[in-house]
Design a protein around this motif. Sequence first.
Motif, short mmCIF file in Angstrom:
data_model
loop_
_atom_site.label_atom_id
_atom_site.label_comp_id
_atom_site.label_asym_id
_atom_site.label_seq_id
_atom_site.Cartn_x
_atom_site.Cartn_y
_atom_site.Cartn_z
N ALA A 58 -8.55 3.14 -7.68
CA ALA A 58 -7.61 4.13 -8.21
C ALA A 58 -7.66 5.41 -7.37
O ALA A 58 -6.61 6.01 -7.07
N VAL A 59 -8.86 5.83 -6.99
CA VAL A 59 -9.00 7.03 -6.16
C VAL A 59 -8.53 6.75 -4.74
O VAL A 59 -7.77 7.54 -4.15
N ALA A 60 -8.96 5.64 -4.17
CA ALA A 60 -8.58 5.31 -2.79
C ALA A 60 -7.06 5.22 -2.63
O ALA A 60 -6.52 5.53 -1.57
N SER A 61 -6.38 4.79 -3.69
CA SER A 61 -4.94 4.57 -3.62
C SER A 61 -4.12 5.83 -3.85
O SER A 61 -2.95 5.89 -3.46
N THR A 62 -4.69 6.82 -4.50
CA THR A 62 -3.91 8.01 -4.88
C THR A 62 -4.35 9.29 -4.20
O THR A 62 -3.64 10.29 -4.27
N VAL A 63 -5.50 9.27 -3.54
CA VAL A 63 -6.06 10.50 -2.97
C VAL A 63 -6.11 10.41 -1.45
O VAL A 63 -6.73 9.50 -0.89
N ALA A 64 -5.46 11.34 -0.80
CA ALA A 64 -5.49 11.46 0.65
C ALA A 64 -6.34 12.68 1.01
O ALA A 64 -6.60 13.55 0.18
N ALA A 120 5.12 6.39 -11.81
CA ALA A 120 4.77 7.60 -11.05
C ALA A 120 3.57 7.37 -10.17
O ALA A 120 3.51 7.87 -9.03
N ALA A 121 2.62 6.59 -10.65
CA ALA A 121 1.44 6.29 -9.82
C ALA A 121 1.84 5.43 -8.63
O ALA A 121 1.37 5.67 -7.50
N ILE A 162 1.23 6.17 -4.73
CA ILE A 162 0.47 5.21 -3.91
C ILE A 162 1.28 4.80 -2.68
O ILE A 162 0.73 4.68 -1.57
N GLU A 163 2.57 4.61 -2.86
CA GLU A 163 3.42 4.20 -1.73
C GLU A 163 3.54 5.29 -0.68
O GLU A 163 3.83 5.00 0.49
N ASP A 164 3.30 6.54 -1.07
CA ASP A 164 3.37 7.67 -0.12
C ASP A 164 2.06 7.92 0.61
O ASP A 164 2.01 8.76 1.52
N ARG A 165 0.98 7.24 0.20
CA ARG A 165 -0.33 7.47 0.82
C ARG A 165 -0.46 6.68 2.12
O ARG A 165 0.20 5.66 2.32
N ASP A 166 -1.33 7.15 2.97
CA ASP A 166 -1.77 6.38 4.14
C ASP A 166 -3.19 5.91 3.82
O ASP A 166 -4.15 6.64 4.04
N PRO A 167 -3.33 4.70 3.26
CA PRO A 167 -4.63 4.32 2.68
C PRO A 167 -5.74 4.25 3.71
O PRO A 167 -5.57 3.77 4.82
#
Length: 348
Positions: free
Chosen positions: A66-72, A200-201, A205-210
Amino acid sequence: MLLTPGPTAMPPSVREAMSEELINPDVDPRFADRYDAVLDKLGTVFGTDDEVVVMGGEGILGLEAAVASTVAPGDRVLCLSNGPYGDGFTDFVESYGGESTLVDADYDDSLPLADLERTLAGGEYDVATMVHCETPTGTLNELSPALDLFDEHDVLTVVDAVSSLGGTPVPTDRIDICLGASQKCFSAPPGLAIASVSAAAWERIEDRDPASLYTNLLPWHGAEQPYPYTHLTTLVVALDEALDLLLGEGLDAVYDRHQEVAAHCRARGRDLGLEPYPGPERSSPTVTAFSVPGRATELQDRLREDHDVTLSTGFGDLAADVLRVGHMGYNADLDRVERAMDALAAER
């Protein structure tokens, strides 16, 4: 008798389901059909129409994913906490380059809402994390006041409901990423991390660069096949059977059973001079943490060796002072809890 707050003991039919013939999840459509059915059943338990994913890994995988996917790197994350797992979210945030702000209270206190309100008023945050049931302390947190504040400030929410989902109502419809696991109130084997993810999540997530591929929810979203990697078929089959048992009983009946067994456990404890930590008004219906200053390990050993009853101690600073009875899932049973409390009475 295993009466820990996860992994729990498993019902016989769940153990039997694990002996079914193995099917290849990558080529056999029977598994895809079963997996889809599991997702539908989990949606009912979560009480949400949001997309649900089941990842191959222990519940902590869900928290990290959850953190890896939403936090840059550079994202500001507010971690609201009154327990070890709430505190631990800061480690995940910082390992992925986020800037964590811990708004915390003592482990025997409720969530610090006044501090939270002041902190939100003083700056902008991208994501917030918190825990519904802090298993190490037996605390069930009231989430609605904090969710109200996060809604006001347009902050995406991540909630660890690993030890409450399936045992007590969870306000999933107000949570962006709600996390569960197979080995707690579902009473299935450990090894599956479960998450419901809001629109919304997914947008975030789609906007992150994982920074991670495997600890990343995105490959599970909108794929032609609903699981991007070879799934843990035996564990999914076991979870399917566990969900059938839970839904067959009915969610309201399940919640009532947990409340009844928790009340009985604490009443027996009071008869023995034991008080729940942090106190009955905040204790979870899925686990009771009894305060036994300095005696937790000794009592745990004696119960296991002399009575064949396995309970858990606390974590960290509470390891020697708290003894925990896990009355969740299959273990939310009056006879099982009565046996455990009889054993504890013999050792007091």
